[in-house]
Design a protein around this motif. Structure first.
Motif, PDB file in Angstrom:
ATOM      1  N   HIS A  48       0.840  -1.204   0.000  1.00 44.26           N
ATOM      2  CA  HIS A  48       0.000   0.000   0.000  1.00 44.26           C
ATOM      3  C   HIS A  48       0.873   1.251   0.000  1.00 44.26           C
ATOM      4  O   HIS A  48       0.650   2.192  -0.774  1.00 44.26           O
ATOM      5  N   GLU A  52       1.413   4.296  -2.723  1.00 47.44           N
ATOM      6  CA  GLU A  52       1.168   5.702  -2.397  1.00 47.44           C
ATOM      7  C   GLU A  52       2.319   6.606  -2.832  1.00 47.44           C
ATOM      8  O   GLU A  52       2.102   7.747  -3.246  1.00 47.44           O
ATOM      9  N   LYS A  77      -9.565   0.210   1.959  1.00 47.85           N
ATOM     10  CA  LYS A  77      -8.879   0.729   0.779  1.00 47.85           C
ATOM     11  C   LYS A  77      -7.845  -0.273   0.278  1.00 47.85           C
ATOM     12  O   LYS A  77      -7.146  -0.912   1.059  1.00 47.85           O
ATOM     13  N   HIS A  81      -6.606   2.429  -4.527  1.00 39.55           N
ATOM     14  CA  HIS A  81      -6.935   3.605  -3.714  1.00 39.55           C
ATOM     15  C   HIS A  81      -5.650   4.326  -3.293  1.00 39.55           C
ATOM     16  O   HIS A  81      -5.551   5.553  -3.395  1.00 39.55           O
ATOM     17  N   TYR A  82      -4.686   3.542  -2.816  1.00 43.27           N
ATOM     18  CA  TYR A  82      -3.429   4.146  -2.339  1.00 43.27           C
ATOM     19  C   TYR A  82      -2.642   4.767  -3.487  1.00 43.27           C
ATOM     20  O   TYR A  82      -2.028   5.831  -3.325  1.00 43.27           O
ATOM     21  N   LYS A  85      -4.193   8.048  -4.187  1.00 42.09           N
ATOM     22  CA  LYS A  85      -3.892   9.002  -3.113  1.00 42.09           C
ATOM     23  C   LYS A  85      -2.571   9.708  -3.359  1.00 42.09           C
ATOM     24  O   LYS A  85      -2.381  10.863  -2.979  1.00 42.09           O
ATOM     25  N   LYS A  88      -2.593  13.192  -5.073  1.00 37.77           N
ATOM     26  CA  LYS A  88      -3.139  14.369  -4.402  1.00 37.77           C
ATOM     27  C   LYS A  88      -2.128  15.512  -4.433  1.00 37.77           C
ATOM     28  O   LYS A  88      -0.950  15.322  -4.147  1.00 37.77           O
ATOM     29  N   LEU A 128     -12.688   8.466  -5.316  1.00 39.81           N
ATOM     30  CA  LEU A 128     -11.521   9.009  -4.610  1.00 39.81           C
ATOM     31  C   LEU A 128     -10.777   9.993  -5.502  1.00 39.81           C
ATOM     32  O   LEU A 128     -10.362  11.070  -5.050  1.00 39.81           O
ATOM     33  N   SER A 131     -12.433  13.224  -5.532  1.00 38.20           N
ATOM     34  CA  SER A 131     -12.324  13.936  -4.253  1.00 38.20           C
ATOM     35  C   SER A 131     -10.974  14.627  -4.073  1.00 38.20           C
ATOM     36  O   SER A 131     -10.854  15.549  -3.263  1.00 38.20           O
ATOM     37  N   ILE A 132      -9.956  14.184  -4.817  1.00 38.38           N
ATOM     38  CA  ILE A 132      -8.629  14.813  -4.704  1.00 38.38           C
ATOM     39  C   ILE A 132      -8.265  15.580  -5.968  1.00 38.38           C
ATOM     40  O   ILE A 132      -7.151  16.081  -6.093  1.00 38.38           O
TER      41      ILE A 132
END
Length: 262
Positions: A48, A52, A77, A81-82, A85, A88, A128, A131-132
């Motif tokens: 994960h 990221e 998540k 998802h990671y 992220k 972002k 997601l 959202s970012i």
């Protein structure tokens, strides 16, 4: 979490040299294979965290472990998802990082299903991403006509393979998701509802600029009919003007389709 595991997670960070990070993590887990399954306080795995920070070599090493590839954290998540992220506050995505998402995920069954998988609150990776979302200030757009502009060594906007793109935007990530949902529309519902009663349109409406980018991606990928069906998923009135202005610049027909949501 024991000291060895803490050391392992500490190696995986945004600012470190990615090649050194890869070598150091690989050396530790080869010597202590049980550490590969370590979890941090949020129950995230080292895979994960590698996702990221977009350490592609480390991801490709760890994803070979099927159990690790399918793991989720305490919020449900997954690896995708990671990975998202990590975008972002970074509206200009390096070509290799976009290519990994587009190509590796489509080839790798361990990750492909995660492109559509919701977390515990029903947030899909597409939600997601909305959202970012952050608009790029330097949109590097590939020329439509071959040979319109030759690539040179001094051309900073071109990549080595001559595709004309060195970076990608969040808009193109949204378009990627719209495309894969269209390809698998019989299996996955792009307008699934999360725990807050929102579809992806509702999530996008809460992020500056995301709704316009999402609607364009959906219309470009033939989701007009489905958009009409969710017209009751209302959006803020302030966003309405932005959508109308944007879509009018695209085409009159696209604007009419978008305004159905309003």
């Amino acid at each position: 979490m024991d000291d060895k595991a803490k050391e392992l997670f500490a190696l995986i960070n945004r600012t470190g040299d990615k090649e050194k990070m890869f070598r150091d993590v690989k050396a530790i887990i080869e010597k202590n294979s049980f550490l590969k399954g370590s979890r941090d306080r949020t129950y995230a795995t080292i895979l994960h965290r590698a996702c990221e920070v977009h350490n592609l070599k480390l991801i490709d090493l760890l994803v070979q472990d099927e159990k690790l590839a399918r793991a989720e954290d305490t919020t449900g998540k997954n690896c995708i998802h990671y990975y998202l992220k990590g975008f972002k506050d970074n509206p200009e995505i390096p070509k290799e990082e976009f290519d990994w998402l587009e190509n590796q995920c489509k080839r790798n069954d361990k990750l492909h299903y995660q492109l559509f998988q919701s977390d515990n609150l029903g947030m899909t990776p597409l939600m997601l991403m909305c959202s970012i979302y952050k608009a790029s200030e330097k949109m590097k757009i590939q020329k439509e006509s071959d040979g319109e502009e030759e690539n040179t060594d001094e051309d900073e906007d071109s990549d080595e393979e001559g595709t004309g793109k060195a970076t990608y935007s969040h808009n193109e990530v949204l378009d990627f998701f719209a495309r894969i949902y269209q390809e698998e529309k019989e299996k996955h519902n792009i307008f699934a509802v999360n725990a807050h009663g929102q579809t992806v349109v509702g999530v996008a409406s809460e992020r500056d600029g995301a709704l316009v980018a999402l609607i364009k991606a959906l219309l470009d990928n033939k989701f007009e009919e489905q958009l009409m069906k969710i017209r009751d998923d209302r959006v803020p009135r302030a966003e309405k003007k932005e959508i109308v202005a944007s879509e009018q610049s695209e085409s009159r027909g696209a604007c009419a389709s978008t305004c159905i949501l309003l």
